[in-house]
Design a protein around this motif. Structure first.
Motif, PDB file in Angstrom:
ATOM      1  N   MET A 186     -58.704 -27.147-104.377  1.00 45.00           N
ATOM      2  CA  MET A 186     -58.398 -27.472-103.148  1.00 45.00           C
ATOM      3  C   MET A 186     -59.848 -27.436-102.327  1.00 45.00           C
ATOM      4  O   MET A 186     -60.672 -26.536-102.341  1.00 45.00           O
ATOM      5  CB  MET A 186     -57.727 -26.294-102.289  1.00 45.00           C
ATOM      6  CG  MET A 186     -56.243 -26.956-102.064  1.00 45.00           C
ATOM      7  SD  MET A 186     -55.538 -25.614-100.979  1.00 45.00           S
ATOM      8  CE  MET A 186     -53.838 -25.692-101.889  1.00 45.00           C
ATOM      9  N   GLU A 187     -60.106 -28.613-101.729  1.00 46.36           N
ATOM     10  CA  GLU A 187     -61.200 -28.776-100.896  1.00 46.36           C
ATOM     11  C   GLU A 187     -61.033 -27.729 -99.459  1.00 46.36           C
ATOM     12  O   GLU A 187     -60.109 -27.311 -99.470  1.00 46.36           O
ATOM     13  CB  GLU A 187     -61.601 -30.075-100.245  1.00 46.36           C
ATOM     14  CG  GLU A 187     -61.848 -31.077-101.315  1.00 46.36           C
ATOM     15  CD  GLU A 187     -63.096 -30.946-102.000  1.00 46.36           C
ATOM     16  OE1 GLU A 187     -63.915 -30.255-101.418  1.00 46.36           O
ATOM     17  OE2 GLU A 187     -62.967 -30.850-103.345  1.00 46.36           O
ATOM     18  N   ARG A 188     -62.357 -27.432 -98.921  1.00 52.09           N
ATOM     19  CA  ARG A 188     -62.366 -26.386 -97.783  1.00 52.09           C
ATOM     20  C   ARG A 188     -61.159 -26.704 -96.530  1.00 52.09           C
ATOM     21  O   ARG A 188     -60.485 -25.917 -96.320  1.00 52.09           O
ATOM     22  CB  ARG A 188     -63.583 -26.036 -97.222  1.00 52.09           C
ATOM     23  CG  ARG A 188     -63.797 -25.283 -96.165  1.00 52.09           C
ATOM     24  CD  ARG A 188     -63.580 -23.799 -96.316  1.00 52.09           C
ATOM     25  NE  ARG A 188     -64.608 -23.576 -97.323  1.00 52.09           N
ATOM     26  CZ  ARG A 188     -65.860 -23.164 -97.232  1.00 52.09           C
ATOM     27  NH1 ARG A 188     -66.310 -23.099 -96.050  1.00 52.09           N
ATOM     28  NH2 ARG A 188     -66.705 -22.750 -98.399  1.00 52.09           N
ATOM     29  N   MET A 189     -61.181 -28.004 -96.435  1.00 49.26           N
ATOM     30  CA  MET A 189     -60.366 -28.368 -95.194  1.00 49.26           C
ATOM     31  C   MET A 189     -58.863 -28.176 -95.635  1.00 49.26           C
ATOM     32  O   MET A 189     -57.988 -27.797 -94.957  1.00 49.26           O
ATOM     33  CB  MET A 189     -60.743 -29.878 -94.776  1.00 49.26           C
ATOM     34  CG  MET A 189     -59.781 -30.188 -93.592  1.00 49.26           C
ATOM     35  SD  MET A 189     -60.428 -29.042 -91.970  1.00 49.26           S
ATOM     36  CE  MET A 189     -59.356 -29.647 -90.906  1.00 49.26           C
ATOM     37  N   GLU A 190     -58.688 -28.683 -96.874  1.00 52.18           N
ATOM     38  CA  GLU A 190     -57.219 -28.537 -97.520  1.00 52.18           C
ATOM     39  C   GLU A 190     -56.906 -27.084 -97.474  1.00 52.18           C
ATOM     40  O   GLU A 190     -55.667 -26.526 -97.317  1.00 52.18           O
ATOM     41  CB  GLU A 190     -57.244 -28.907 -99.109  1.00 52.18           C
ATOM     42  CG  GLU A 190     -57.474 -30.318 -99.071  1.00 52.18           C
ATOM     43  CD  GLU A 190     -57.377 -30.900-100.360  1.00 52.18           C
ATOM     44  OE1 GLU A 190     -56.471 -31.646-100.887  1.00 52.18           O
ATOM     45  OE2 GLU A 190     -58.166 -30.422-101.125  1.00 52.18           O
ATOM     46  N   GLN A 191     -57.803 -26.172 -97.821  1.00 50.20           N
ATOM     47  CA  GLN A 191     -57.460 -24.584 -97.957  1.00 50.20           C
ATOM     48  C   GLN A 191     -56.987 -24.316 -96.275  1.00 50.20           C
ATOM     49  O   GLN A 191     -55.882 -23.401 -96.101  1.00 50.20           O
ATOM     50  CB  GLN A 191     -58.659 -24.000 -98.354  1.00 50.20           C
ATOM     51  CG  GLN A 191     -59.004 -23.958 -99.825  1.00 50.20           C
ATOM     52  CD  GLN A 191     -60.247 -23.397-100.043  1.00 50.20           C
ATOM     53  OE1 GLN A 191     -61.419 -23.169 -99.356  1.00 50.20           O
ATOM     54  NE2 GLN A 191     -60.129 -22.551-101.288  1.00 50.20           N
ATOM     55  N   ILE A 192     -57.960 -24.717 -95.377  1.00 53.59           N
ATOM     56  CA  ILE A 192     -57.724 -24.171 -94.176  1.00 53.59           C
ATOM     57  C   ILE A 192     -56.455 -24.659 -93.707  1.00 53.59           C
ATOM     58  O   ILE A 192     -55.493 -24.104 -93.079  1.00 53.59           O
ATOM     59  CB  ILE A 192     -58.809 -24.532 -93.074  1.00 53.59           C
ATOM     60  CG1 ILE A 192     -60.043 -23.849 -93.357  1.00 53.59           C
ATOM     61  CG2 ILE A 192     -58.420 -24.316 -91.576  1.00 53.59           C
ATOM     62  CD1 ILE A 192     -61.432 -24.470 -92.853  1.00 53.59           C
ATOM     63  N   ALA A 193     -56.141 -26.044 -93.850  1.00 53.91           N
ATOM     64  CA  ALA A 193     -54.733 -26.554 -93.522  1.00 53.91           C
ATOM     65  C   ALA A 193     -53.435 -25.949 -94.167  1.00 53.91           C
ATOM     66  O   ALA A 193     -52.629 -25.667 -93.319  1.00 53.91           O
ATOM     67  CB  ALA A 193     -54.555 -28.280 -93.929  1.00 53.91           C
ATOM     68  N   ASP A 246     -48.989 -17.291-103.213  1.00 62.13           N
ATOM     69  CA  ASP A 246     -49.605 -18.650-102.862  1.00 62.13           C
ATOM     70  C   ASP A 246     -50.730 -18.677-101.530  1.00 62.13           C
ATOM     71  O   ASP A 246     -51.798 -19.119-101.829  1.00 62.13           O
ATOM     72  CB  ASP A 246     -48.840 -19.722-102.772  1.00 62.13           C
ATOM     73  CG  ASP A 246     -47.654 -19.768-101.899  1.00 62.13           C
ATOM     74  OD1 ASP A 246     -47.573 -18.597-100.888  1.00 62.13           O
ATOM     75  OD2 ASP A 246     -47.253 -20.967-101.542  1.00 62.13           O
ATOM     76  N   PHE A 247     -50.150 -17.974-100.448  1.00 57.23           N
ATOM     77  CA  PHE A 247     -51.154 -17.818 -99.347  1.00 57.23           C
ATOM     78  C   PHE A 247     -52.561 -16.924 -99.905  1.00 57.23           C
ATOM     79  O   PHE A 247     -53.475 -17.208 -99.598  1.00 57.23           O
ATOM     80  CB  PHE A 247     -50.448 -17.032 -98.362  1.00 57.23           C
ATOM     81  CG  PHE A 247     -51.375 -16.922 -97.139  1.00 57.23           C
ATOM     82  CD1 PHE A 247     -51.246 -17.785 -96.023  1.00 57.23           C
ATOM     83  CD2 PHE A 247     -52.045 -15.839 -97.064  1.00 57.23           C
ATOM     84  CE1 PHE A 247     -52.086 -17.537 -94.974  1.00 57.23           C
ATOM     85  CE2 PHE A 247     -52.684 -15.480 -95.882  1.00 57.23           C
ATOM     86  CZ  PHE A 247     -52.753 -16.149 -94.728  1.00 57.23           C
ATOM     87  N   LEU A 248     -51.997 -15.809-100.504  1.00 58.75           N
ATOM     88  CA  LEU A 248     -53.088 -14.777-100.704  1.00 58.75           C
ATOM     89  C   LEU A 248     -54.125 -15.623-101.581  1.00 58.75           C
ATOM     90  O   LEU A 248     -55.375 -15.351-101.678  1.00 58.75           O
ATOM     91  CB  LEU A 248     -52.908 -13.566-101.582  1.00 58.75           C
ATOM     92  CG  LEU A 248     -51.854 -12.713-100.516  1.00 58.75           C
ATOM     93  CD1 LEU A 248     -51.313 -11.594-101.081  1.00 58.75           C
ATOM     94  CD2 LEU A 248     -52.711 -12.307 -99.380  1.00 58.75           C
ATOM     95  N   ALA A 249     -53.632 -16.439-102.881  1.00 60.01           N
ATOM     96  CA  ALA A 249     -54.649 -16.946-103.645  1.00 60.01           C
ATOM     97  C   ALA A 249     -55.413 -17.911-102.893  1.00 60.01           C
ATOM     98  O   ALA A 249     -56.719 -17.902-103.154  1.00 60.01           O
ATOM     99  CB  ALA A 249     -53.979 -17.835-104.770  1.00 60.01           C
ATOM    100  N   VAL A 250     -54.883 -18.804-101.966  1.00 55.64           N
ATOM    101  CA  VAL A 250     -55.999 -19.619-101.114  1.00 55.64           C
ATOM    102  C   VAL A 250     -56.748 -18.871-100.278  1.00 55.64           C
ATOM    103  O   VAL A 250     -57.929 -19.299-100.192  1.00 55.64           O
ATOM    104  CB  VAL A 250     -55.179 -20.678-100.442  1.00 55.64           C
ATOM    105  CG1 VAL A 250     -55.818 -21.638 -99.768  1.00 55.64           C
ATOM    106  CG2 VAL A 250     -54.514 -21.452-101.500  1.00 55.64           C
ATOM    107  N   GLN A 251     -56.277 -17.898 -99.436  1.00 57.77           N
ATOM    108  CA  GLN A 251     -56.956 -17.019 -98.495  1.00 57.77           C
ATOM    109  C   GLN A 251     -58.100 -16.595 -99.214  1.00 57.77           C
ATOM    110  O   GLN A 251     -59.440 -16.488 -99.001  1.00 57.77           O
ATOM    111  CB  GLN A 251     -56.006 -16.029 -97.921  1.00 57.77           C
ATOM    112  CG  GLN A 251     -56.830 -15.000 -96.956  1.00 57.77           C
ATOM    113  CD  GLN A 251     -56.332 -13.842 -96.976  1.00 57.77           C
ATOM    114  OE1 GLN A 251     -55.841 -13.450 -95.941  1.00 57.77           O
ATOM    115  NE2 GLN A 251     -56.594 -12.866 -97.957  1.00 57.77           N
TER     116      GLN A 251
END
Length: 273
Positions: free
Chosen positions: A1-8, A54-59
């Motif tokens: 995931m790109e940074r903006m994708e992570q934030i979104a 899934d939230f924790l992994a991206v966070q």
């Protein structure tokens, strides 16, 4: 995931959990900086609910990348002050310090700051650590069953912080003049943190300037109490090999330098706040 994708992705999940903020969130510009600020605000507002894997992994991926971009500072490599071989003074963001433990100036609820993007150290530490920190604090407070008393300390994991642990302590709130009870309570904060760290066999502890911000303890007097309490503690046998006085504002840097007999760096200019 790109940074903006992570934030979104993270914002989407938080707004699913807290739909009351959707209208306000929609007013944020779509650029990366604005959406990242929205994410921090939503994280600050989120109560300690169960956390999705899934939230924790991206966070955690996002916070880890941001940690490396800020730059990690090795507490063990910081030079000692001339007056004491086990003390260091460092000016900067405490969330960058790789120490066994950093100290958080908490409030009596011990859940972090719920004011979105507030400038206090409690907000900064929780925002950099991730939502697991609020969740662990919540478990501790539920088990305790009452507000955290002034002058005590609790230990949690550091999560996405470089520090292994966070020591949470509630300093005295000064109303008008400083009382003897205020002084004793502030000294107790430092002793309690060091005692708990030593119980766990920790070797390095970084202190913020407890009670000097939102709690209005005069900076100079607070620095004197901090230095005396720490040096008195280090006279006894302990696992703690290094204590870092972490300062952010120039006023505190100058106060500690004066108390420690340290020269002001030739390159020092206006501080970060």
């Amino acid at each position: 995931m790109e940074r903006m994708e992570q934030i979104a992705f993270l914002n989407h999940i938080l707004l699913e959990e807290m739909p009351q903020y959707r209208e306000e969130a929609a007013r944020f510009p779509r650029d990366a900086a604005s959406q990242r600020r929205l994410l921090r605000g939503l994280m600050n507002l989120r109560p300690p609910l169960p956390l999705r894997a899934d939230f924790l992994a991206v966070q955690d991926a996002l916070l880890s990348a941001e940690r490396e971009e800020r730059g990690v500072v090795d507490a063990a490599a910081l030079p000692a002050v001339r007056a004491h071989p086990r003390l260091s003074l460092w000016q900067g963001d405490i969330t960058r310090l790789e120490a066994d433990a950093i100290v958080n100036a908490a409030n009596s609820a011990l859940l972090g700051c719920f004011s979105p993007c507030h400038g206090c150290i409690d907000n900064a530490i929780h925002s950099a650590a991730g939502l697991q920190l609020r969740a662990e604090c919540s478990r501790l407070m539920e088990a305790q069953g009452h507000a955290e008393p002034t002058g005590r300390a609790k230990l949690t994991r550091g999560y996405a912080l470089p520090a292994r642990y966070v020591l949470h302590t509630v300093g005295p709130i000064v109303h008008g003049g400083v009382t003897r009870a205020d002084r004793e309570a502030l000294a107790s904060c430092y002793r309690s943190c060091l005692s708990l760290a030593a119980e766990r066999g920790l070797r390095s502890v970084a202190f913020c300037c407890i009670s000097t911000g939102e709690f209005h303890f005069p900076n100079g007097e607070a620095a004197g109490i901090a230095l005396k309490t720490v040096t008195d503690f280090l006279r006894h046998e302990t696992s703690i090999e290094k204590v870092i006085f972490n300062v952010f504002k120039d006023i505190d840097a100058d106060l500690y330098r004066a108390l420690l007999g340290e020269p002001r760096p030739a390159s020092a200019g206006p501080g970060p706040g």
